[in-house]
Design a protein around this motif. Structure first.
Motif, PDB file in Angstrom:
ATOM      1  N   UNK A 186       0.854  -1.190   0.000  1.00 22.95           N
ATOM      2  CA  UNK A 186       0.000   0.000   0.000  1.00 22.95           C
ATOM      3  C   UNK A 186       0.888   1.238   0.000  1.00 22.95           C
ATOM      4  N   UNK A 187       0.628   2.158  -0.916  1.00 19.61           N
ATOM      5  CA  UNK A 187       1.466   3.351  -0.991  1.00 19.61           C
ATOM      6  C   UNK A 187       0.714   4.629  -0.640  1.00 19.61           C
ATOM      7  N   UNK A 188      -0.491   4.820  -1.156  1.00 18.15           N
ATOM      8  CA  UNK A 188      -1.186   6.082  -0.942  1.00 18.15           C
ATOM      9  C   UNK A 188      -1.924   6.103   0.397  1.00 18.15           C
ATOM     10  N   UNK A 189      -2.142   7.299   0.923  1.00 21.12           N
ATOM     11  CA  UNK A 189      -2.879   7.479   2.173  1.00 21.12           C
ATOM     12  C   UNK A 189      -4.323   7.015   2.009  1.00 21.12           C
ATOM     13  N   UNK A 190      -4.923   7.275   0.856  1.00 18.12           N
ATOM     14  CA  UNK A 190      -6.308   6.863   0.620  1.00 18.12           C
ATOM     15  C   UNK A 190      -6.455   5.343   0.663  1.00 18.12           C
ATOM     16  N   UNK A 191      -5.485   4.636   0.078  1.00 16.61           N
ATOM     17  CA  UNK A 191      -5.518   3.172   0.128  1.00 16.61           C
ATOM     18  C   UNK A 191      -5.378   2.675   1.560  1.00 16.61           C
ATOM     19  N   UNK A 192      -4.540   3.367   2.327  1.00 12.87           N
ATOM     20  CA  UNK A 192      -4.345   2.988   3.724  1.00 12.87           C
ATOM     21  C   UNK A 192      -5.633   3.169   4.518  1.00 12.87           C
ATOM     22  N   UNK A 209     -11.323 -10.358   6.721  1.00 12.72           N
ATOM     23  CA  UNK A 209     -10.115 -10.766   7.439  1.00 12.72           C
ATOM     24  C   UNK A 209      -8.867 -10.512   6.589  1.00 12.72           C
ATOM     25  N   UNK A 210      -7.804 -10.053   7.220  1.00 11.02           N
ATOM     26  CA  UNK A 210      -6.566  -9.770   6.495  1.00 11.02           C
ATOM     27  C   UNK A 210      -5.427  -9.612   7.492  1.00 11.02           C
ATOM     28  N   UNK A 211      -4.226  -9.516   6.957  1.00 10.70           N
ATOM     29  CA  UNK A 211      -3.027  -9.213   7.747  1.00 10.70           C
ATOM     30  C   UNK A 211      -2.506  -7.860   7.278  1.00 10.70           C
ATOM     31  N   UNK A 212      -2.261  -6.952   8.228  1.00  8.13           N
ATOM     32  CA  UNK A 212      -1.732  -5.629   7.909  1.00  8.13           C
ATOM     33  C   UNK A 212      -0.386  -5.470   8.610  1.00  8.13           C
ATOM     34  N   UNK A 213       0.665  -5.333   7.829  1.00 10.52           N
ATOM     35  CA  UNK A 213       2.008  -5.070   8.353  1.00 10.52           C
ATOM     36  C   UNK A 213       2.304  -3.602   8.098  1.00 10.52           C
ATOM     37  N   UNK A 214       2.593  -2.853   9.165  1.00  9.79           N
ATOM     38  CA  UNK A 214       2.745  -1.413   8.993  1.00  9.79           C
ATOM     39  C   UNK A 214       3.745  -0.861  10.000  1.00  9.79           C
ATOM     40  N   UNK A 215       4.449   0.188   9.624  1.00  9.09           N
ATOM     41  CA  UNK A 215       5.423   0.792  10.536  1.00  9.09           C
ATOM     42  C   UNK A 215       4.741   1.934  11.317  1.00  9.09           C
ATOM     43  N   UNK A 216       5.274   2.256  12.522  1.00  7.75           N
ATOM     44  CA  UNK A 216       6.595   1.871  13.004  1.00  7.75           C
ATOM     45  C   UNK A 216       6.530   0.668  13.938  1.00  7.75           C
ATOM     46  N   UNK A 227       0.590   2.699  11.295  1.00 13.63           N
ATOM     47  CA  UNK A 227       0.158   1.572  12.131  1.00 13.63           C
ATOM     48  C   UNK A 227      -0.682   2.038  13.314  1.00 13.63           C
ATOM     49  N   UNK A 228      -0.458   3.255  13.786  1.00 13.27           N
ATOM     50  CA  UNK A 228      -1.255   3.751  14.912  1.00 13.27           C
ATOM     51  C   UNK A 228      -2.730   3.864  14.524  1.00 13.27           C
ATOM     52  N   UNK A 229      -2.994   4.247  13.274  1.00  9.62           N
ATOM     53  CA  UNK A 229      -4.377   4.309  12.807  1.00  9.62           C
ATOM     54  C   UNK A 229      -4.985   2.906  12.745  1.00  9.62           C
ATOM     55  N   UNK A 230      -4.201   1.937  12.300  1.00  7.64           N
ATOM     56  CA  UNK A 230      -4.708   0.568  12.216  1.00  7.64           C
ATOM     57  C   UNK A 230      -4.959  -0.007  13.612  1.00  7.64           C
TER      58      UNK A 230
END
Length: 465
Positions: A319-325, A334-341, A349-352
């Motif tokens: 995922x690159x764009x903020x809108x996609x995020x 169901x899904x897996x989201x890997x996000x920094x930090x 990741x804080x939003x997720x």
């Protein structure tokens, strides 16, 4: 000759260790950003404790932001010397520093929207222009090459096995006909790392500046990493129909996760769900790792014989764009989201976490070091309510941790790193990069291993060598 510790002193981040020779030459080992230290973080990052204009050379162990993240500020305040590092570290530092500058500039712009007067305006720690100037001062040195910086100063890098390009730094300094050998461990990796080679042996040192992040821990899990990942994803996504959110550093941890998930696909047991890497930086870092295959261990090289893309598998999407995020938070599947930090102290990741933490179907999975005061650290400790974006959230999601997924060696790895040294010839070991209580325990382990003098420097403390 003196050494002073201006960062990562009884703390994990902000690496800065300054060697001053009798003739005034100054060699700075790393120049890292302080992170996750609460209200004092900003103040620590605004003052070096030394004059950047007087630093002659900088030697960089690796590209993690807590080791290189204040380089552009150092340059902006007058440092004009060369920055020595490995080629891969230079490649990684470029993308990480440009990303850091972007964050600094955005944060300052956001804060200034609320300021009424010009006098109250906040300035970023540094800008992208500062980064570009910093990059022009880099000089790369391959592993295992004795490089003469000047007549009486040479440096040698050995692979530290921590992240791509990471190095232990070995200095040989001559003053008044006397040679002094100083080793700075940088961050020491694991001897059983999923991706990277083990830390290399290194020449005998007189003084060792040693990291101690996990000086009281063992990274022991009952099952292999991919097995544990498979179980957590199956239980959360297939059985409970929830999401797995994984805070992960863009460099190192994310690639290790992708490699483990790819291993599950090769075995035919990867759950058939979407996998998202929500971090543009992770995509760039993955490409850097692909461009330096010499750092892979033999196990990875065997996998490459049957799979050309060890970081790619069915269902993976970057995922690159903020809108996609943002769209991920509105998608119920169901899904897996890997996000920094990795410490969940900033980034997407804080939003997720905010959007998934109060649903018992979901899992927040920690896969690396987290300082106790960080959001990730507090979740690992079992905190039941957390403050995010101006609001309290109940922690109803399951919080899990895979201890063995760490780029830092545990105390057995650290002791193995030191074991090739004759402790009777080491005049002193300085412990840095660790919480003070952890360092005290590790210091005793080092003494038990035969090293007679172990010091745990305080912030800005100076020692005569």
């Amino acid at each position: 000759m003196k050494v002073a510790f201006h960062g990562a002193a009884r703390a994990v981040t902000g690496s800065k260790h300054l060697i001053t020779l009798n003739n005034g030459t100054q060699i700075l080992l790393d120049c890292g950003l302080f992170q996750g230290m609460g209200d004092i973080t900003e103040r620590l990052n605004e003052s070096f404790g030394f004059d950047p204009r007087k630093v002659t050379y900088l030697i960089l162990s690796h590209a993690h932001i807590d080791h290189c993240g204040l380089l552009p500020r150092l340059v902006a305040e007058g440092f004009s010397g060369s920055i020595f590092c490995t080629p891969a570290t230079r490649d990684l530092a470029e993308i990480l520093l440009l990303d850091s500058a972007k964050i600094q500039m955005q944060d300052a712009e956001y804060a200034n929207r609320k300021m009424k007067t010009v006098e109250d305006q906040e300035m970023p720690l540094y800008t992208d222009k500062d980064v570009q100037q910093t990059l022009r001062q880099f000089k790369t040195v391959p592993y295992e090459q004795n490089f003469q910086i000047e007549e009486h100063i040479s440096v040698r890098f050995t692979d530290a096995g921590h992240i791509v390009g990471s190095a232990a730094v070995h200095l040989q300094l001559e003053e008044n006909g006397k040679q002094t050998r100083i080793t700075f461990s940088g961050d020491v990796g694991r001897y059983r790392d999923l991706l990277l080679k083990s830390p290399q042996t290194f020449p005998q040192a007189d003084y060792i500046i040693m990291e101690s992040t996990y000086g009281d821990s063992l990274h022991i899990d009952l099952d292999p990493i991919e097995t544990m990942l498979g179980k957590i994803i199956t239980q959360t996504c297939l059985e409970k129909k929830g999401k797995v959110v994984i805070p992960a550093f863009s460099v190192g941890r994310t690639q290790e996760l992708l490699y483990a998930l790819n291993a599950l696909e090769l075995k035919g047991v990867l759950p058939n769900i979407p996998y998202y890497v929500d971090s543009p930086l992770s995509l760039e870092a993955t490409e850097v790792l692909k461009n330096h295959p010499d750092v892979y261990n033999n196990g990875v090289k065997e996998v490459l014989k049957v799979d050309r893309d060890i970081f790619g598998f069915k269902g993976l999407r970057f995922i690159e764009s903020v809108d996609e995020s943002k769209a991920l938070n509105n998608d119920p599947q169901p899904c897996v989201i890997i996000s920094s930090s990795g410490m969940a102290e900033g980034g997407r990741v804080r939003h997720h976490i905010r959007n998934n933490i109060s649903d018992p179907k979901n899992t927040i999975l920690m896969v690396g070091y987290a300082s106790p005061g960080s959001l990730a650290g507090r979740l690992i400790a079992g905190q039941k309510r957390v403050w995010l974006f101006g609001q309290d959230y109940d922690v109803l999601a399951e919080v899990q941790s895979i201890k063995s997924m760490s780029a830092h060696g545990d105390y057995e790895d650290l002791l193995q790193f030191l074991s090739i040294q004759n402790p009777k010839k080491v005049k002193r070991v300085f412990l840095v990069h660790g919480e003070y209580d952890v360092q005290q325990k590790f210091a005793q382990r080092i003494v038990n291993a035969g090293f007679e003098k172990v010091s745990i420097p305080e912030y800005h403390q100076e020692f005569e060598l």
